[in-house]
Write a protein that holds these residues in place. Structure first.
Motif, PDB file in Angstrom:
ATOM      1  N   PHE A 192       0.827  -1.205   0.000  1.00  0.00           N
ATOM      2  CA  PHE A 192       0.000   0.000   0.000  1.00  0.00           C
ATOM      3  C   PHE A 192       0.866   1.262   0.000  1.00  0.00           C
ATOM      4  O   PHE A 192       0.469   2.300  -0.550  1.00  0.00           O
ATOM      5  N   GLY A 193       2.038   1.197   0.583  1.00  0.00           N
ATOM      6  CA  GLY A 193       2.910   2.371   0.664  1.00  0.00           C
ATOM      7  C   GLY A 193       3.740   2.627  -0.571  1.00  0.00           C
ATOM      8  O   GLY A 193       4.548   3.573  -0.586  1.00  0.00           O
ATOM      9  N   THR A 194       3.566   1.847  -1.615  1.00  0.00           N
ATOM     10  CA  THR A 194       4.376   2.026  -2.831  1.00  0.00           C
ATOM     11  C   THR A 194       4.163   3.404  -3.441  1.00  0.00           C
ATOM     12  O   THR A 194       5.121   4.034  -3.918  1.00  0.00           O
ATOM     13  N   ASN A 195       2.919   3.886  -3.449  1.00  0.00           N
ATOM     14  CA  ASN A 195       2.643   5.197  -4.034  1.00  0.00           C
ATOM     15  C   ASN A 195       3.349   6.323  -3.294  1.00  0.00           C
ATOM     16  O   ASN A 195       3.684   7.347  -3.899  1.00  0.00           O
ATOM     17  N   PHE A 196       3.566   6.148  -1.994  1.00  0.00           N
ATOM     18  CA  PHE A 196       4.271   7.167  -1.225  1.00  0.00           C
ATOM     19  C   PHE A 196       5.786   7.019  -1.384  1.00  0.00           C
ATOM     20  O   PHE A 196       6.512   8.007  -1.475  1.00  0.00           O
ATOM     21  N   ALA A 197       6.254   5.769  -1.419  1.00  0.00           N
ATOM     22  CA  ALA A 197       7.691   5.531  -1.581  1.00  0.00           C
ATOM     23  C   ALA A 197       8.183   5.993  -2.945  1.00  0.00           C
ATOM     24  O   ALA A 197       9.312   6.461  -3.079  1.00  0.00           O
ATOM     25  N   GLN A 198       7.335   5.873  -3.981  1.00  0.00           N
ATOM     26  CA  GLN A 198       7.767   6.275  -5.316  1.00  0.00           C
ATOM     27  C   GLN A 198       8.060   7.775  -5.378  1.00  0.00           C
ATOM     28  O   GLN A 198       8.951   8.212  -6.120  1.00  0.00           O
ATOM     29  N   LEU A 199       7.333   8.573  -4.606  1.00  0.00           N
ATOM     30  CA  LEU A 199       7.598  10.009  -4.589  1.00  0.00           C
ATOM     31  C   LEU A 199       8.958  10.301  -3.963  1.00  0.00           C
ATOM     32  O   LEU A 199       9.735  11.111  -4.485  1.00  0.00           O
ATOM     33  N   ALA A 200       9.255   9.641  -2.836  1.00  0.00           N
ATOM     34  CA  ALA A 200      10.536   9.868  -2.177  1.00  0.00           C
ATOM     35  C   ALA A 200      11.697   9.459  -3.077  1.00  0.00           C
ATOM     36  O   ALA A 200      12.663  10.216  -3.259  1.00  0.00           O
ATOM     37  N   LEU A 201      11.610   8.285  -3.694  1.00  0.00           N
ATOM     38  CA  LEU A 201      12.709   7.792  -4.517  1.00  0.00           C
ATOM     39  C   LEU A 201      12.814   8.567  -5.828  1.00  0.00           C
ATOM     40  O   LEU A 201      13.913   8.822  -6.329  1.00  0.00           O
ATOM     41  N   GLY A 202      11.679   8.947  -6.402  1.00  0.00           N
ATOM     42  CA  GLY A 202      11.722   9.741  -7.626  1.00  0.00           C
ATOM     43  C   GLY A 202      12.259  11.131  -7.385  1.00  0.00           C
ATOM     44  O   GLY A 202      13.065  11.649  -8.180  1.00  0.00           O
ATOM     45  N   VAL A 203      11.851  11.762  -6.291  1.00  0.00           N
ATOM     46  CA  VAL A 203      12.346  13.100  -5.961  1.00  0.00           C
ATOM     47  C   VAL A 203      13.851  13.075  -5.722  1.00  0.00           C
ATOM     48  O   VAL A 203      14.576  13.984  -6.146  1.00  0.00           O
ATOM     49  N   LEU A 204      14.335  12.043  -5.058  1.00  0.00           N
ATOM     50  CA  LEU A 204      15.782  11.946  -4.829  1.00  0.00           C
ATOM     51  C   LEU A 204      16.524  11.832  -6.150  1.00  0.00           C
ATOM     52  O   LEU A 204      17.606  12.408  -6.316  1.00  0.00           O
ATOM     53  N   GLY A 205      15.970  11.097  -7.111  1.00  0.00           N
ATOM     54  CA  GLY A 205      16.606  11.017  -8.423  1.00  0.00           C
ATOM     55  C   GLY A 205      16.718  12.378  -9.087  1.00  0.00           C
ATOM     56  O   GLY A 205      17.756  12.724  -9.667  1.00  0.00           O
ATOM     57  N   VAL A 206      15.656  13.193  -8.979  1.00  0.00           N
ATOM     58  CA  VAL A 206      15.704  14.548  -9.532  1.00  0.00           C
ATOM     59  C   VAL A 206      16.774  15.367  -8.820  1.00  0.00           C
ATOM     60  O   VAL A 206      17.554  16.095  -9.460  1.00  0.00           O
ATOM     61  N   LEU A 207      16.836  15.272  -7.496  1.00  0.00           N
ATOM     62  CA  LEU A 207      17.807  16.045  -6.724  1.00  0.00           C
ATOM     63  C   LEU A 207      19.236  15.668  -7.088  1.00  0.00           C
ATOM     64  O   LEU A 207      20.117  16.547  -7.187  1.00  0.00           O
ATOM     65  N   ILE A 208      19.485  14.388  -7.283  1.00  0.00           N
ATOM     66  CA  ILE A 208      20.849  13.942  -7.593  1.00  0.00           C
ATOM     67  C   ILE A 208      21.350  14.555  -8.891  1.00  0.00           C
ATOM     68  O   ILE A 208      22.501  15.005  -8.983  1.00  0.00           O
ATOM     69  N   MET A 209      20.480  14.598  -9.907  1.00  0.00           N
ATOM     70  CA  MET A 209      20.900  15.096 -11.216  1.00  0.00           C
ATOM     71  C   MET A 209      20.768  16.607 -11.318  1.00  0.00           C
ATOM     72  O   MET A 209      21.725  17.308 -11.643  1.00  0.00           O
ATOM     73  N   ALA A 210      19.582  17.138 -11.047  1.00  0.00           N
ATOM     74  CA  ALA A 210      19.364  18.573 -11.195  1.00  0.00           C
ATOM     75  C   ALA A 210      20.135  19.368 -10.151  1.00  0.00           C
ATOM     76  O   ALA A 210      20.466  20.544 -10.383  1.00  0.00           O
ATOM     77  N   GLY A 211      20.424  18.748  -9.002  1.00  0.00           N
ATOM     78  CA  GLY A 211      21.193  19.444  -7.975  1.00  0.00           C
ATOM     79  C   GLY A 211      22.575  19.846  -8.453  1.00  0.00           C
ATOM     80  O   GLY A 211      23.105  20.885  -8.032  1.00  0.00           O
ATOM     81  N   GLU A 212      23.180  19.056  -9.334  1.00  0.00           N
ATOM     82  CA  GLU A 212      24.490  19.419  -9.864  1.00  0.00           C
ATOM     83  C   GLU A 212      24.417  20.656 -10.745  1.00  0.00           C
ATOM     84  O   GLU A 212      25.336  21.459 -10.786  1.00  0.00           O
ATOM     85  N   TYR A 213      23.319  20.799 -11.468  1.00  0.00           N
ATOM     86  CA  TYR A 213      23.146  22.010 -12.268  1.00  0.00           C
ATOM     87  C   TYR A 213      22.873  23.216 -11.379  1.00  0.00           C
ATOM     88  O   TYR A 213      23.330  24.328 -11.676  1.00  0.00           O
TER      89      TYR A 213
END
Length: 279
Positions: free
Chosen positions: A87-108
């Motif tokens: 049931f928590g997959t929908n919430f976990a996907q936001l955390a993991l997806g947001v971290l992916g954005v931060l890792i890449m866009a954070g360098e820019y």
């Protein structure tokens, strides 16, 4: 009379610096080191794992306490130990997806991307390495959370119609599918960060793609929903770990193929911009 004796000194040569070559293994190692040097990595991965396990246990407990009640929602009453645990997959996907954005866009955002691309001038190996490293980490965290949630969740609902264990058909496939789905969501986050080069923009597109667009499609006529809804990223991904399917959802293999196509599309757009645009 004194004579001056000229002494000739041999020129000293500086020791030659070792020649370093940019290899795929070294780029992967550098991205691995950068990933774990960020405090946000530990915090966000911990939140993703917490969301997956905690919400799964809460859903299982709520089902156990409400079983047989006339006020329980009909769809919730038909839940299984797998669907409750995930049931928590929908919430976990936001955390993991947001971290992916931060890792890449954070360098820019910080300007570190200039140093990264100075060390790896060909650019695209940086994208592939970030996607591979973080995708693997997100997959492991997602799979670990899914197995932990089910391990405790199936004990909570033991003795109820939702009860099942690891030996039931499709359980292992569903749990591994949830981990794979979350890993691919992390890769999409990396791709959006490289494509948009903005933390706010990448997160906005991620949330809209995974959560807002499915809600908007539900407002369309039913005939349109049946043709569009199964192929949306979130719905195709959900079919990867759903235990049962009907005529309105894709089979696990088809859902995985569709979601892989969405992931490849995001990575392709990111690679095009990274190769064609200046930092």
């Amino acid at each position: 009379m004194s004579t001056l004796t000229a002494t000739t000194e041999e020129p000293t040569t500086a020791p030659a610096r070792p020649a370093y070559r940019v290899t795929g293994r070294r780029v992967l190692a550098s991205e691995w080191a950068k990933l774990w040097s960020l405090r946000s990595t530990w915090i966000t991965l911990g939140l993703g794992l917490l969301f997956l396990v905690a919400f799964g246990l809460i859903a299982s407990s709520r089902y156990k306490s409400g079983i047989g009640s006339a006020h329980m929602d009909r769809d919730f009453a038909r839940s299984t130990a797998v669907s409750l645990s995930l049931f928590g997959t929908n919430f976990a996907q936001l955390a993991l997806g947001v971290l992916g954005v931060l890792i890449m866009a954070g360098e820019y955002s910080t300007g570190m991307i200039r140093s990264t691309l100075a060390a790896v001038p060909r650019r695209l190996p940086v994208l592939w390495s970030k996607a591979a490293v973080y995708g693997l980490v997100a997959l492991v965290v997602g799979a670990l959370g899914a197995f932990v949630a089910f391990f405790f969740g199936h004990g909570i609902v033991s003795g109820t119609p939702a009860a099942m264990d690891f030996s039931h058909a499709g359980v292992l496939r569903s749990l591994l599918g949830a981990g794979l789905y979350l890993g691919l969501v992390g890769v999409i986050g990396i791709a959006l960060g490289a494509l948009l080069r903005s933390v706010a923009g990448g997160i906005s597109v991620l949330v809209a793609t995974l959560m807002l667009i499915p809600g908007l499609v539900s407002l369309l006529p039913s005939s349109w929903q049946d043709d569009i809804s199964p192929y949306l990223p979130s719905n195709a991904g959900e079919s990867m770990f759903a235990l049962t399917h009907d005529s309105t959802t894709l089979a696990p293999g088809a859902g995985m193929l569709v979601f892989l196509c969405w992931t490849a599309l995001a990575l392709g757009g990111a690679a095009y911009r990274m190769a064609r645009s200046d930092v």
